[in-house]
Design an enzyme around this catalytic site. Sequence first.
Site, PDB file in Angstrom:
ATOM      1  N   ARG A  90      -6.022   6.350  -0.376  1.00 17.27           N
ATOM      2  CA  ARG A  90      -6.382   7.322  -1.425  1.00 17.27           C
ATOM      3  C   ARG A  90      -6.811   8.636  -0.794  1.00 17.27           C
ATOM      4  O   ARG A  90      -7.694   9.316  -1.299  1.00 17.27           O
ATOM      5  CB  ARG A  90      -7.500   6.771  -2.289  1.00 17.27           C
ATOM      6  CG  ARG A  90      -8.668   6.268  -1.490  1.00 17.27           C
ATOM      7  CD  ARG A  90      -9.845   6.151  -2.381  1.00 17.27           C
ATOM      8  NE  ARG A  90     -10.901   5.433  -1.695  1.00 17.27           N
ATOM      9  CZ  ARG A  90     -12.119   5.371  -2.151  1.00 17.27           C
ATOM     10  NH1 ARG A  90     -12.427   5.978  -3.264  1.00 17.27           N
ATOM     11  NH2 ARG A  90     -13.042   4.712  -1.492  1.00 17.27           N
ATOM     12  N   LYS A 110      -9.833  13.307  -0.291  1.00 13.92           N
ATOM     13  CA  LYS A 110     -10.102  11.892  -0.564  1.00 13.92           C
ATOM     14  C   LYS A 110     -10.182  11.694  -2.076  1.00 13.92           C
ATOM     15  O   LYS A 110     -10.947  12.389  -2.742  1.00 13.92           O
ATOM     16  CB  LYS A 110     -11.427  11.493   0.110  1.00 13.92           C
ATOM     17  CG  LYS A 110     -11.788  10.034  -0.034  1.00 13.92           C
ATOM     18  CD  LYS A 110     -12.963   9.690   0.858  1.00 13.92           C
ATOM     19  CE  LYS A 110     -13.459   8.279   0.614  1.00 13.92           C
ATOM     20  NZ  LYS A 110     -14.652   7.972   1.419  1.00 13.92           N
ATOM     21  N   GLY A 123      -5.526   4.975  -5.823  1.00 16.46           N
ATOM     22  CA  GLY A 123      -5.518   6.187  -5.009  1.00 16.46           C
ATOM     23  C   GLY A 123      -6.570   7.209  -5.418  1.00 16.46           C
ATOM     24  O   GLY A 123      -6.596   8.318  -4.884  1.00 16.46           O
ATOM     25  N   ASP A 245     -12.400  -0.244  10.539  1.00 13.25           N
ATOM     26  CA  ASP A 245     -11.687   0.933  10.011  1.00 13.25           C
ATOM     27  C   ASP A 245     -12.664   2.052   9.660  1.00 13.25           C
ATOM     28  O   ASP A 245     -12.249   3.188   9.435  1.00 13.25           O
ATOM     29  CB  ASP A 245     -10.826   0.568   8.796  1.00 13.25           C
ATOM     30  CG  ASP A 245     -11.612  -0.139   7.709  1.00 13.25           C
ATOM     31  OD1 ASP A 245     -12.212  -1.188   8.016  1.00 13.25           O
ATOM     32  OD2 ASP A 245     -11.647   0.355   6.575  1.00 13.25           O
ATOM     33  N   ASN A 246     -13.952   1.733   9.605  1.00 16.28           N
ATOM     34  CA  ASN A 246     -14.961   2.758   9.343  1.00 16.28           C
ATOM     35  C   ASN A 246     -15.760   3.074  10.600  1.00 16.28           C
ATOM     36  O   ASN A 246     -16.845   3.646  10.528  1.00 16.28           O
ATOM     37  CB  ASN A 246     -15.903   2.298   8.224  1.00 16.28           C
ATOM     38  CG  ASN A 246     -15.169   2.150   6.893  1.00 16.28           C
ATOM     39  OD1 ASN A 246     -14.155   2.797   6.665  1.00 16.28           O
ATOM     40  ND2 ASN A 246     -15.676   1.285   6.032  1.00 16.28           N
TER      41      ASN A 246
END
Length: 478
Positions: A90, A110, A123, A245-246
């Site tokens: 997104r 974002k 998204g 992923d963060n």
Amino acid sequence: MTLLTIPFDNSFAQLSEAFYQRQRATPVRDPGVLALNLPLAAELGISGLETPHATAALTGNAQIEGADPIAQAYAGHQFGNFVPQLGDGRAVLLGEVIDRNGKRHDIQLKGSGPTPFSRNGDGRAWLGPVLREYVVSEAMHALGIPTTRALAAMTTGETVQRETGLPGAVLTRVASSHIRVGTFQYFAARKNELALQQLTDYTLARHYPDRSGPLGLLQGVIERQADLIAKWLGVGFIHGVMNTDNCHIAGETIDYGPCAFMDRFHPATVFSSIDRQGRYAYQNQPDIAVWNIAQLATSLLPIIDPDQDKAVEAAKEALDAFSPRFTAAWQDVFRAKLGLTEKEDGDTNLILDLMTLMANEQADFTNTFRALGGGQEADQFANPEAWSIWKTAWTHRLTNEQATTADQHALRQRSNPAFIPRNHRIEQMIQAAVDGDKAPFERLMSALATPYKNQPDAKDLQNPPNPDEEVLRTFCGT
Ligand code: AMP
Ligand code: MG
């Protein structure tokens, strides 16, 4: 007509197509301005942020000269489970700019609509998480903690369907890059060594120009993450979703989902509604950071050494550097909070004793540290007598310092913020904004811009929540 002008200088989009999918933002019904960060725009050499063109361009309704929008590919461990493909579901990276000091930054939208990585998601983002990220990331920056920034927040005039219909919004995020541990995992999972090597070279050149090779990268990430987590602990910050992923490759705080600052101190505090096991609790954050970096090390093994036994040995040795680096950074952070500039052996115990006392006495983390040296410390504890024992030890320790009492206090005042974005204030701010009232947002932003300054007009923002205001759970709120 004046246009939004962003002096793009794109490098990530020059990498091979394995790294991203070309993807524009999807236009929205009726773009409007929620918030603009003009000082940040000036730093980045961006002009025209206040124009209608900017409002349209930063929601996807108009193009910006020089933008080359892409959705980046990445994988990640979410709560310990590996997901081989996540990616920007997104978000789109518009491109990069180089600021006045020669530093490169990503400009990302974002909440900008679906991408090939959206899976079942829409998204989109709604106004709540967008304003939360805007306020908390800018507060982190003002606190002196490495973080992504917020350049703008726009409304879309569309409804986003969550448990109920909510107003849609798009955040314009600025970051030193959006490379994550999960970006490396994406290529490792595909056994794409060429891409791993390219990504390593690119990341070294962009973030660690003084280092070389995969081990150099690992060492750099270890240092930045160790220092970052020490700073989080120093302000009572709980990230909430420390998935790989963060986990930012250059040690910025990224992805303000269910994050929260603690009010009452307890080391096992968790806010996120989805973190049922307490994996990402306050006190677990250093261990999780090492775990995440170990996933990076695992991804890099094929390019560390062709002999995998040797590669594993070397990676392990590199990872061993995290613990001492973190401990030293943590001691530096907390010594300063107590007003100490010199190092003594008993300091760790002195710090931990205060924190145990705070946990036992239900003390507010921020206000207790801010009160140190002000004479009213005992007010912070349920049982004021408990304070006097620790005070004696601390007072004794302070007399060993060369610094004057005034300097010690000045150090504490610039190490212990008066203002943090408290959860209940964020919730109130979001509720007001949904109802069309941006005054609480403006007021919070104003106080949080100088968090180490006393601001008599904003004293109410220092108060912990009343029982009926307390936020017990936070939500990813995607
Ligand atoms: P986050 O929890 O924000 O770090 O997101 C984890 C993953 O889920 C990323 O790949 C996101 O792009 C994706 N994601 C989160 N929310 C949405 C959404 N509303 N639509 C599409 N993808 C999403
Ligand atoms: Mg994320």
